[in-house]
Design an enzyme around this catalytic site. Structure first.
Site, short mmCIF file in Angstrom:
data_model
loop_
_atom_site.label_atom_id
_atom_site.label_comp_id
_atom_site.label_asym_id
_atom_site.label_seq_id
_atom_site.Cartn_x
_atom_site.Cartn_y
_atom_site.Cartn_z
N HIS A 1 -3.24 7.37 2.44
CA HIS A 1 -3.60 6.00 2.00
C HIS A 1 -5.02 5.60 2.50
O HIS A 1 -5.27 5.85 3.66
CB HIS A 1 -2.61 4.93 2.57
CG HIS A 1 -3.04 3.53 2.29
ND1 HIS A 1 -3.50 3.15 0.91
CD2 HIS A 1 -3.02 2.61 2.98
CE1 HIS A 1 -3.85 1.91 1.15
NE2 HIS A 1 -3.64 1.37 2.05
N ASN B 1 -10.04 -0.20 0.15
CA ASN B 1 -8.74 -0.08 0.32
C ASN B 1 -8.15 -0.92 -1.36
O ASN B 1 -8.24 -2.01 -1.26
CB ASN B 1 -8.05 -0.76 1.30
CG ASN B 1 -6.49 -0.78 1.25
OD1 ASN B 1 -5.81 -0.43 0.25
ND2 ASN B 1 -5.79 -1.31 2.54
N CYS C 1 0.70 -0.94 0.03
CA CYS C 1 -0.10 0.08 -0.01
C CYS C 1 0.92 1.31 0.19
O CYS C 1 0.31 2.26 -0.32
CB CYS C 1 -0.96 0.10 1.15
SG CYS C 1 -2.08 -1.34 1.06
C1 LIG Z 1 -9.72 -5.43 10.12
C2 LIG Z 1 -10.10 -4.10 10.94
C3 LIG Z 1 -11.17 -3.64 10.32
C4 LIG Z 1 -10.73 -5.00 12.28
O1 LIG Z 1 -11.22 -4.11 13.42
P1 LIG Z 1 -11.07 -4.30 14.72
O2 LIG Z 1 -11.65 -3.19 15.48
O3 LIG Z 1 -9.49 -4.23 14.85
O4 LIG Z 1 -11.65 -5.64 15.06
P2 LIG Z 1 -10.86 -6.84 15.45
O5 LIG Z 1 -10.13 -7.55 14.39
O6 LIG Z 1 -10.25 -6.92 16.84
O7 LIG Z 1 -12.21 -8.00 15.78
C5 LIG Z 1 -13.40 -7.62 16.37
C6 LIG Z 1 -14.49 -8.39 16.21
O8 LIG Z 1 -15.25 -8.41 14.99
C7 LIG Z 1 -15.23 -9.76 14.17
N1 LIG Z 1 -14.99 -9.24 12.93
C8 LIG Z 1 -14.05 -9.16 12.29
N2 LIG Z 1 -14.01 -8.75 10.83
C9 LIG Z 1 -15.48 -8.61 10.92
C10 LIG Z 1 -16.50 -8.31 9.91
N3 LIG Z 1 -15.96 -8.42 8.51
N4 LIG Z 1 -17.70 -8.41 10.12
C11 LIG Z 1 -18.18 -8.80 11.20
N5 LIG Z 1 -17.24 -8.86 12.20
C12 LIG Z 1 -16.02 -8.86 12.21
C13 LIG Z 1 -13.99 -10.33 14.71
O9 LIG Z 1 -14.07 -11.57 14.65
C14 LIG Z 1 -14.11 -9.94 16.31
O10 LIG Z 1 -15.02 -10.65 17.01
P3 LIG Z 1 -14.84 -11.21 18.19
O11 LIG Z 1 -14.82 -10.37 19.46
O12 LIG Z 1 -16.10 -11.98 18.78
O13 LIG Z 1 -13.81 -12.30 18.47
C15 LIG Z 1 -9.04 -3.40 11.68
O14 LIG Z 1 -8.29 -4.19 12.55
C16 LIG Z 1 -8.08 -2.76 10.50
O15 LIG Z 1 -8.47 -2.01 9.90
N6 LIG Z 1 -6.86 -2.96 10.71
C17 LIG Z 1 -5.92 -2.34 9.47
C18 LIG Z 1 -6.07 -3.33 8.31
C19 LIG Z 1 -5.72 -2.63 7.25
O16 LIG Z 1 -5.52 -1.47 7.12
N7 LIG Z 1 -4.84 -3.28 6.23
C20 LIG Z 1 -4.30 -2.96 5.30
C21 LIG Z 1 -3.10 -2.27 5.45
S1 LIG Z 1 -2.65 -1.06 4.60
#
Ligand SMILES: CC(C)(COP(=O)(O)OP(=O)(O)OC[C@H]1O[C@@H](n2cnc3c(N)ncnc32)[C@H](O)[C@@H]1OP(=O)(O)O)[C@@H](O)C(=O)NCCC(=O)NCCS
Length: 356
Positions: free
Chosen positions: A247, A277, A111
């Protein structure tokens, strides 16, 4: 004194849309979760190769600069989703746009790739090693999506953006930049089973894996730090920044980066709701849309910041030139399609299974 400035810009966003409501039918997720956790409402799914997305974005950027492919002497294409491992996708684009004999290479910094490629282009031009460089950020990420993994399947989309970087005597263009990486953390965001480490095996599925919360924490820290560093190196105070073009990975990461730079929402460009993204393509697509919407004035002070797999991060501070309107326009377009986002993703479900 020789400087390098952006003279052309363009984008290509494929027509097929995958909304959050569509995703609810193939993954264990819902619109409310995706919207509140990421800011994404829909993303685009490409029906053509990455090179074709890049070609269309490049033709628009060339027309905006008043140039053709034959005027370009170097193509830097930021992508982590090449058409093939060999040859580099940039060489395909070189042929498609008629950039006869131009140098061409792909840059993979995930990215952060566009800012790696753009800062390289600036230095090549300023050093006198190139006159006109085409810098592309283009991705076709959706073939890698596994809808049984809801934390990644909802984030990514396809698209392309491009800019032309040319020599100028005017004191404008890139003022400061920062590139960084931390390979020890490479496994927290990776696509396994896609390279030579798999050996001669062909019976393993591509494996897109991400530790979301770990990526999130590092993205907020490094985009904020790198952004603040380039602003200081440019000799600017926070009031001097006209627009941050970050980004587009997650609206919460964008908000945190803006807070770190002390910027109010009107000084931050956000279009993640429409495209998700698109990795290396997010910044050149956002830059093009910011210009189209009149958000960039002549002489504006812009900040770019990015973070991605690698791990990699990058930031840049630049002074925009005097022209914010394209010199010409292009009718370059993708071949039409009636396919929906869900139609185009049916092969993924055949391969990995459905998440519902
Ligand atoms: C991926 C992302 C949106 C997840 O959000 P988060 O607040 O960190 O959530 P978590 O991963 O801690 O998960 C929280 C809960 O939501 C759930 N969950 C994850 N994805 C889900 C989805 N698409 N829909 C519903 N629930 C979801 C998880 O299973 C977890 O459930 P649990 O508490 O019962 O175990 C976030 O971590 C993120 O944006 N990270 C950066 C990703 C990124 O930018 N990647 C590219 C880099 S350039």
């Amino acid at each position: 004194m020789r400087y390098a400035t952006i003279t052309g810009w363009g984008k290509c966003t494929p027509p097929a849309v995958l909304s959050n409501a569509d995703l609810e039918t193939i993954a264990d997720t819902n619109d409310e979760w995706i919207t509140t956790r990421t800011g994404i409402k829909e993303r685009r799914v490409s029906h053509v190769n990455n090179s074709e997305l890049a070609r269309v974005a490049a033709e628009h950027a060339l027309a905006a600069a008043g140039l053709t492919g034959a005027d370009i002497d170097l193509i830097l294409m930021a992508t982590c989703t090449p058409d093939r491992l060999i040859p580099a996708t940039s060489t395909k684009v070189q042929d498609m746009i008629g950039a006869h004999g131009a140098g061409a290479m792909d840059v993979n910094a995930a990215c952060s790739g566009f800012l790696y490629a753009y800062s390289t282009a600036d230095k090549m031009v300023r050093a006198g090693a190139a006159e006109r460089v085409l810098v592309i950020g283009s991705e076709r990420l959706t073939p890698w999506l596994d809808f049984t993994r809801r934390n990644t399947a909802v984030l990514f989309g396809d698209g392309a953006g491009a800019v032309v970087v040319e020599a100028t005597d005017e004191p404008e263009g890139l003022l400061s930049f920062e590139l960084g990486s931390d390979g020890a953390q490479g496994d927290i965001l990776c696509v396994g089973n896609t390279g030579s480490e798999t050996g001669p095996r062909r019976d393993v599925l591509p494996d897109l894996r991400m530790d979301g919360p770990e990526v999130f924490k590092r993205a907020v820290t490094m985009m904020g730090k790198a952004g603040a560093k380039v602003v200081a190196e440019a000799g600017w105070g926070l009031d001097d920044i006209d627009l941050l073009i970050p980004h587009q990975a997650n609206v919460r990461i964008i908000d945190a980066t803006a807070r770190r730079l002390g910027l109010p929402p009107e000084k931050v460009f956000v279009n993640i709701a429409s495209y998700g993204n698109t990795s290396a393509a997010t910044i050149p697509i956002a830059l093009t849309e910011a210009l189209m919407e009149g958000r960039i004035q002549p002489g504006a002070n812009l900040v770019f910041a990015a973070f991605g797999g690698g791990l990699t991060w990058a930031a840049a501070a630049l002074k925009w030139g005097s022209r914010t309107q394209p010199i010409g326009t292009s009718d370059a377009a993708l071949e039409p399609t009636d396919a929906t986002g869900l139609d185009l993703l049916a092969p993924n479900i055949d391969l990995y299974g459905s998440g519902v």
